[in-house]
Design a protein around this motif. Structure first.
Motif, short mmCIF file in Angstrom:
data_model
loop_
_atom_site.label_atom_id
_atom_site.label_comp_id
_atom_site.label_asym_id
_atom_site.label_seq_id
_atom_site.Cartn_x
_atom_site.Cartn_y
_atom_site.Cartn_z
N GLU A 297 -2.82 36.79 30.26
CA GLU A 297 -3.53 37.50 31.32
C GLU A 297 -3.39 39.01 31.18
O GLU A 297 -4.34 39.75 31.36
CB GLU A 297 -2.99 37.05 32.68
N THR A 678 -11.08 25.18 43.79
CA THR A 678 -10.14 25.31 42.68
C THR A 678 -8.79 25.73 43.19
O THR A 678 -8.65 26.27 44.27
CB THR A 678 -10.65 26.35 41.66
N GLY A 681 -3.73 27.65 39.63
CA GLY A 681 -3.32 27.61 38.24
C GLY A 681 -1.87 28.02 38.08
O GLY A 681 -1.05 27.93 38.99
N ARG A 756 -13.83 29.66 29.23
CA ARG A 756 -12.50 29.75 29.82
C ARG A 756 -12.36 28.63 30.83
O ARG A 756 -13.22 28.49 31.72
CB ARG A 756 -12.29 31.10 30.47
N ASN A 758 -9.62 26.24 33.40
CA ASN A 758 -8.35 26.15 34.12
C ASN A 758 -8.31 24.79 34.80
O ASN A 758 -9.11 24.52 35.69
CB ASN A 758 -8.24 27.28 35.15
N SER A 770 -0.80 21.76 34.46
CA SER A 770 -1.68 22.93 34.53
C SER A 770 -2.00 23.37 33.11
O SER A 770 -1.10 23.43 32.26
CB SER A 770 -1.03 24.08 35.30
N ARG A 772 -4.57 26.27 31.05
CA ARG A 772 -5.56 27.34 31.05
C ARG A 772 -5.77 27.77 29.61
O ARG A 772 -4.81 27.99 28.87
CB ARG A 772 -5.07 28.52 31.89
#
Length: 833
Positions: A297, A678, A681, A756, A758, A770, A772
């Protein structure tokens, strides 16, 4: 009896039992069968009890239980139990007790009300009838609410020994308190699995709880053959003064030098109207920050600093701020905005009416205004420094549907070169040396008078007359302002809403289509510029006639859902008894609104399209469309088109898709019973720059330098035993294209196409996952990954994590943690860059 029990200097004791025998010679009491003694809040019960008055000693036989004044119990199935009433020390053979979350068994010695010594004992936090794990130790010391110490310690799963500790010490104090930080290292830091692995030890330091308002921490991390890092932070929080902040500093000592990073976050309220906020971050080396970052990130984020002060007055509000943006990539520009100032005035009614009955046409004249100023400097490696100063004033007068708006704006741009600029003259003229600074500035003003007229329904038309003027200066004018021609123009805007209604389908009672076009028309006649302006390089388009029309379109498809009946899933619509002015059985307004539930099926907005009547061409080069919907929660769709292709023969209408962004989220929490929201994450990991987040247990990270407080006590499970995390999937697709050039020697266009995703879900009650990732469709490779698997093992937890950033750095971590003793863990970690 009551008088005797209240007599000073004596302590009342209550004896119970089937048979009591008292000896006057040695002042002893022998209680047989169902013996019970109550004294100073302490209770002892057993099959039989002998109390010796001269020695103050109590001996219990058979099945016994001792409960102290704090409610802690010590049980013994066979006994005996010995307790000294004056020294408050007791000994139990083969006893059992629960000490906070720990179930302890062994030979006990209870000292006072807060210390328990155990020999040849074992303890566990498992609450099953047959504990699946236990710690065995020759000696154990438990201090209530403070610490657990045992030596040596053997860990058993069932009857199988799996690990041995020379000693174990756990601080179980609750709340903030000073203490040493828990040393962190993995099993592979002791026994390397390969010669190329670099050992890593972190969190060597001390946490200092200075007061209820301040704390600090000092820690050190060591990564073999890479760096040694020293971290420190100071935090403060005073809620009564609305003061909160943190100051952090990190120093990296490398084999080839030293790097520094720091941060400061501050929030303060000086009253109901005055605020001060600051968020400052700094790194000495962008390359070191980029190469050592493991969080995917943060590789896409700039290092941003902001400081702002705001004050609200009765007459308006004032804001003063500054901002600095430092890119994470080398070669990008660093920008600084200092200062950034604005004042906004509250509306002032110049001609108020004395009373509603005496209102005149001129009553209600309202004035509003604002002003702003900012200066932005840009520093790009290899390019001249750039500084842009801009400001403006606005003044608005409104009287009913009539408005008079005035504004003035200034903009000054300065370019700093390393050498002098040279201006060539004509063939016979001299050469002028301007200097190392190029400046160009404009001052523009505009005044406009308009009137808004309602036509049909919500359709309105607003004609206006405008007057524009500007001043210009540059190095060519000797930095003297030159007046440009004043232009008079007229314009009009038309806004309308057109509705269409259609019958519903299934759970939809009715569908409404709303089409909202907006048209803007502007005309300005041609002006004749002076020859001096043409010599100064003023473009000819500044004096040409302007005649343009622009259009913006938006439309929505809304559905009204059928009201829910009492037998349908959801809330029932209850009837209320009739009150004053309300008949019995009528529903309230809130119930009527609940019945008329609305849902946006589709919303589409198209950007501005403009046409120039003078040139006879569409002057809009690109058009974009955005789509949203409540049916698929989180749906975002936007696509941009380049309308014209520029060629040698002119401009040809050839729409070309330049950008496409699509995102949606699905899950088991729904709006219409089908689609949902959602989740968040994975949690962000601390990086090179110290952040301002709370210092919780850092469960994963290359650079944990944020530091953690010493464990405040056994950590209970926050989730319900039977709860499962709702699953969610968030997908974002991005496409960026460039129109191919007709020149065969031109470089090929640089296009990108990424996905992308997640994903988070709980396949079972004890598993959570999880994931991503970002996938490059053109390069056919994964750019980054963040994967986390967690298994609840009842008082234990197993975690697998893998992070890979776009710079090639990756972290692999496998860890088993004890939930009640977080420092008891078995982990394997490998970091590479």
């Amino acid at each position: 009896m009551q008088a005797l029990m209240e007599r000073p200097g004596y302590r009342p004791v209550v004896y119970r039992g089937d048979t009591l025998q008292f000896s006057t010679q040695d002042r002893s009491i022998h209680i047989r069968q169902r013996a019970n003694i109550e004294r100073a809040g302490e209770t002892l019960s057993a099959d039989s009890v002998v109390y010796e008055g001269q020695t103050r000693f109590v001996t219990a036989y058979g099945k016994s239980k001792l409960v102290n004044a704090n409610g802690e119990e010590v049980d013994s199935e066979e006994g005996p139990l010995f307790y000294h009433t004056e020294r408050r020390i007791g000994t139990v053979v083969g006893g059992k007790t629960q000490w906070e979350v720990w179930n302890v068994e062994g030979n006990f010695t209870l000292e006072g009300t807060d210390t328990l010594w155990v020999r040849a004992g074992h303890f566990t936090s498992c609450d099953l009838s047959e504990p699946h794990y236990r710690f065995e130790s020759d000696r154990i010391k438990l201090v209530l609410g403070h610490i657990v110490v045992a030596w040596p310690v053997r860990l058993y799963f069932g009857d199988v020994p799996v690990f041995w500790f020379p000693f174990m010490a756990q601080d179980i104090r609750r709340g903030r308190h000073s203490g040493l930080l828990t040393l962190r290292f993995g099993f592979n830091d002791i026994v390397r699995n390969s010669s190329g692995y670099n050992r890593h030890i972190s969190n060597v330091g001390y946490y200092w709880a200075i007061s209820d308002y301040m704390d600090a921490q000092f820690s050190m991390d060591w990564w073999s053959d890479n760096w040694t890092r020293f971290d420190t932070f100071f935090r403060y929080r005073w809620r009564q003064k609305f003061l909160d902040g943190r100051l952090g500093l990190s120093q990296f000592f490398r084999p080839d030098g030293r790097e520094i990073s720091g941060s400061w976050n501050h929030s303060q309220k000086f009253g109901e109207r005055t605020d001060l906020r600051a968020s400052v971050q700094f790194v000495s080396s962008q390359q070191f920050n980029r190469e050592n970052e493991f969080n995917p990130e943060r590789l896409t984020q700039n290092i941003r600093s902001n400081i702002g002060f705001s004050r609200r007055f009765d007459w308006g509000s004032a804001n003063l701020s500054a901002q600095r943006v430092q890119p994470i990539s080398e070669g990008d520009a660093t920008t600084m905005t200092l200062p950034q100032f604005s004042i906004t005035l509250s509306p002032i009614v110049l001609t108020p009416a004395r009373s509603p009955l005496e209102a005149r046409w001129y009553n209600g004249l309202t004035w509003t205004g604002s002003t702003n100023f900012n200066r932005v400097t840009t520093d790009t490696p290899g390019q001249p420094g750039r500084a842009v100063a801009a400001g403006g004033l606005t003044s608005n007068l409104n009287l009913g549907s009539v408005r008079w708006n005035s504004s003035a704006n200034m903009r000054e741009q300065t370019l700093e070169y390393t050498t002098d600029l040279v201006q060539d003259g004509d063939a016979t003229g001299p050469i002028t040396v301007i200097g190392p600074r190029a400046r160009e500035g404009t001052i523009s003003w505009r005044t406009s008078v308009g009137y808004q007229q309602r036509l049909i329904g919500s359709t309105t038309i607003t004609p206006s007359v405008n007057m524009d003027g500007s001043l210009f200066r540059s190095n060519q004018t000797g930095l003297s302002y030159v007046s440009l021609p004043t232009r008079i123009s007229t314009s009009a805007s038309l806004n309308a809403d057109v509705y269409g209604f259609f019958p519903g389908v299934g759970p939809l009672e009715r569908i409404r289509h709303k089409f909202s076009p907006a048209f803007n028309w502007a005309y300005s006649p041609k002006v004749e510029p002076s020859p001096e302006l043409e010599e100064l390089g003023v473009p000819a388009s500044a004096s040409e006639a302007r005649h343009q029309i622009s259009m913006v379109f938006s439309q929505t498809f809304e559905a009204k859902l059928k009201p829910r009946g009492p037998d349908e899933e959801g809330e029932e619509v209850a009837q209320v008894e009739g009150g004053e002015g309300e008949a019995p059985g009528d529903t309230t307004v809130a119930q009527q609104e609940a019945q008329a539930r609305k849902l946006t099926l589709l919303a589409i907005r198209t950007s501005t399209l403009a046409y120039d009547f003078v040139t006879g061409k569409v002057i809009t080069g690109q058009v974009s469309n955005s789509v949203t919907s409540d049916v698929l929660r989180g749906l975002t769709l936007r696509f941009d088109h380049d309308l014209f292709e520029e060629g040698e023969s002119g401009r040809n209408f050839d729409p070309f898709l330049t950008q496409l962004n699509l995102g949606f989220s699905i899950g088991d929490r729904t709006v219409a019973g089908l689609f949902g929201e959602t989740s968040g994450g994975l949690r962000s990991d601390p990086g090179i720059v110290p952040s301002a987040r709370s210092f919780e247990e850092d469960e994963f990270g290359m650079f944990p330098g944020e530091g953690q407080e010493p464990q405040a006590g056994p950590r209970e499970r926050e989730e319900d035993e039977g709860a499962r995390r709702p699953w969610s999937l968030n997908v974002n697709y991005s496409l960026v294209r460039q129109r191919p050039r007709p020149d065969p020697e031109a470089p090929p266009p640089t296009n990108s196409q990424t996905i992308r995703a997640n994903l988070g879900f709980s396949p079972t009650q004890n598993w959570t996952m999880s994931w991503r990732t970002t996938y490059d469709l053109r390069g056919t490779n994964f750019v980054d990954h963040t994967l986390s698997l967690r298994r609840d093992l009842h008082r234990w937890s197993a975690t697998f994590e893998f992070w890979q950033a776009s710079n090639g750095n990756f972290v692999f971590n496998f860890r088993i943690n004890h939930n009640d003793l977080r420092d008891i863990k078995f982990d394997y970690r490998q970091d590479s860059r």
